[in-house]
Structure formats: C-alpha cells, structure tokens
Design a protein around this motif. Structure first.
Motif, mmCIF file in Angstrom:
data_model
loop_
_atom_site.group_PDB
_atom_site.id
_atom_site.type_symbol
_atom_site.label_atom_id
_atom_site.label_comp_id
_atom_site.label_asym_id
_atom_site.label_seq_id
_atom_site.Cartn_x
_atom_site.Cartn_y
_atom_site.Cartn_z
ATOM 1 N N GLY A 1 -1.474 -1.281 -4.030
ATOM 2 C CA GLY A 1 -1.946 -2.249 -2.795
ATOM 3 C C GLY A 1 -3.047 -2.895 -4.130
ATOM 4 O O GLY A 1 -3.887 -3.660 -4.175
ATOM 5 N N THR B 1 1.344 -0.641 0.021
ATOM 6 C CA THR B 1 -0.006 -0.086 0.083
ATOM 7 C C THR B 1 0.728 1.513 -0.419
ATOM 8 O O THR B 1 0.341 2.253 -0.261
ATOM 9 N N GLU B 2 2.046 1.091 0.047
ATOM 10 C CA GLU B 2 3.112 1.849 -0.132
ATOM 11 C C GLU B 2 4.219 1.783 0.039
ATOM 12 O O GLU B 2 4.842 0.437 0.013
#
Length: 352
Positions: free
Chosen positions: A126, A35-36
C-alpha cells in the motif's frame, strides 16, 4: 552494510533484486503500491540460465520443489497437425537441465521465503511512490521494479517510453485436467497454448482480437483440435484472466540514472516490458536481478563505485533484454498473421 536501497515494486523482478542486494550486504526496503501481492495462477517458463540465477540467489531448490519440466511440445495447426517441435530438447541438451514451468504463486512464495529468511527486509504494501527524487536522495540506490507503468522510469526518463498496445487481447487460465499434448496451436489471427503447470492441471493461454469477450472465446476455438475445446469447457470463465497485450516502446536509452538527485536502476518490466510470445518475461527479470547484484557485489564502496556498477549492469543487460523484447514482439506479429499458408510453410523449415 554496504549501502541502503529501496526497491519499488514487489513482483518477480523486485523480490529477486531485493534478495540479491541483501545477500550482497545491503540494507533493503521493498515498497509495493498494491495492498496485496498479485497471486493469479499463470505459469512462468524458467529457462536454465534463469534457474542458475535463482540458484545464485539461494532460491533454486525451493523453485524446483514446485516446478515441472517442459518437454515434447509442438506447434500445431488448428486441425492438430504438428508442423514443428519447440526447441526444448536442444535447450536441455545444451544446458544439462530442462526448461521448467512454475505457477506464479509458487514462484512468488519461493522469493518471499528467500527474503523472509533474512528477517530484516520489510515489504511495505500500500505504499505508492510519488516523489522518486526525494526517495533517491535519502538512499544510496533506488530500484524501479514497478512494472510497465513504472513511476520510477517516468520520473527519471520521462514519458516518451511507455506502454504500447498491440491490438490483441490475451486470456489465461488453469484447467483441472491434464492435457495429452503441449505447445501452441497457431490459427488465423489467433493462437492457443497448452503447458503443464502441476500434476493433473493444465495452464492455457489464448489470444484473440481486442473486442473478443469471454462468452465469445469458446466459440473462437470450438472447432480446434482436442483438447482445446475441453480445456476451455473445464475452466470457469469467472477465473479467466484477460489482459491487453502491451510492450514498452520505444526502447530506453539506458536502464540506469545517476546524478545529484540520487542513483536509480530499472529492472524487469519497468525496463523492458515485452509481449509474452517468447515466454521470457520472468526470466529476463530474474537475469536483471542477478546481473545487478553481481555488479554491485564487485563494486568498491561509495557513490562512485555504485555508479560504476550501474554502468556495468546496463552494459550487460540492456541490449540483451531489448533484443529479447524485439524478438518477442516480432514473433507476435508472425504468430498472429492471417497469411497462415506462408507462415506455416516457414515454420515447417525449422529444425526438428
């Protein structure tokens, strides 16, 4: 557009490949399961050949804004005696430019800026890829840049090749002091490295037996030469990064797969993950991206042209990358031996 491509993975290999494909006129999408983006602060060594590849990708100048040259580094024994010089001067004389060191966040930022400049390459975070064949069926090309546990590699080549541990744990960190010496110190079954990373900061890395904890690490190197104990004391253990050293084994028979279910190429760790002993992980990923871009740029349009380009990429990169991976794993065994007298005598024979 010359074709459509999805790059799976937004690390160094994936972002560099996405830039290269977009520069070659492809429509590109990047998928990243996290997600990052990982932004830990390890330093990467960038060899002159990889610097030239980054220049061709249009991000060389941004790289040099934050990189520092790597010069005058030695291999030492734990008491501080120099037994050899790293061949950095020879590399610089031959290439006309020095080896560079840059922290991972700066290199990622340079690649992201290069990608953002196009304005039309989405990086979707993601996004976990579970059906590679379905993804490939809807694209002209899928690039597996998803690391040592690559889902793309497993889908196309099975799970025979996979991560293999070498029984050693690596620790890395950055101290807010400047080391007066650089290079590596080799002891019995463990070693410690010091490199510049930016002004007044030092990148360090250490290896130790697998069961070693953070609390025990300082004790393992307490009697080693200055500034190793000071470097460890100046770094908060909460910021240390620990990982089990692994490599991809056995070597893949090909970095590419073409067929009715779509065309796929592997780059970076997905293709040839290696131990970090030669400091070539980032370089080989960049060279993969550059070679794949050049092959696709020269190819005629259409599936047959892409298939030919993938074969050309495989010919250029597979044996070279696999030789580097094997050499790095061999060096790891050499550095980590407990037969230090024989090893150190051999190292003293290296040209200065």
């Amino acid at each position: 557009m010359k074709g459509t491509a999805t790059v799976v993975g937004a690390g160094i290999a994936g972002l560099a490949t996405a830039i290269g494909l977009r520069r070659a006129g492809w429509s590109v999408t990047v998928l990243e399961r996290r997600t990052e983006l990982e932004r830990y602060g390890a330093a990467f060594g960038i060899h002159p050949t990889a610097q030239s590849a980054l220049d061709r990708l249009g991000v060389g100048d941004v790289l040099r804004e934050h990189a520092v040259p790597y010069r005058d580094a030695h291999i030492r024994t734990p008491d501080g005696t120099s037994i050899a010089r790293l061949p950095l001067e020879r590399i610089e004389r031959k290439a006309g430019r020095p080896e560079l060191l840059i922290s991972r966040p700066y290199l990622l930022d340079a690649l992201l800026a290069g990608l953002d400049a196009f304005g039309d390459v989405p990086v979707k975070l993601g996004e976990r890829v579970t059906d590679v064949d379905a993804l490939a069926a809807g694209q002209d090309l899928v690039i597996g840049a998803d690391g040592i546990r690559s889902a793309v590699r497993t889908a196309r080549f099975g799970d025979r090749s996979g991560p293999r541990e070498v029984g050693t744990v690596a620790w890395i960190g950055i101290a807010d002091i400047e080391s007066p010496v650089h290079g590596e110190t080799w002891g019995s079954g463990r070693f410690f490295g010091l490199t510049p990373v930016e002004p007044s900061r030092t990148n360090w890395y250490a290896t130790a037996p697998e069961a070693t904890t953070a609390d025990e690490l300082r004790g393992l190197f307490a009697g080693w030469h200055d500034p190793i104990p000071r470097i460890l004391a100046a770094t908060d253990p909460a910021t240390w990064i620990r990982y089990e050293m692994r490599h991809l084994h056995p070597a893949l028979p090909s970095f590419v797969s073409a067929g009715a279910s779509g065309q796929v190429a592997l780059v970076g760790d997905a293709a040839h993950a290696m131990t970090p002993n030669l400091g070539q992980g980032a370089c080989t990923a960049i060279l993969d991206a550059d070679a794949l871009t050049r092959a696709l740029t020269a190819a005629p349009p259409g599936p047959a042209g892409i298939a030919g380009a993938l074969r050309a990429y495989d010919r250029e990169r597979r044996r070279s990358a696999q030789r580097t991976a094997f050499a790095s794993r061999t060096l790891h065994r050499f550095m980590s031996t407990e037969r230090t007298r024989l090893r150190d005598a051999a190292v003293r024979l290296l040209p200065g």
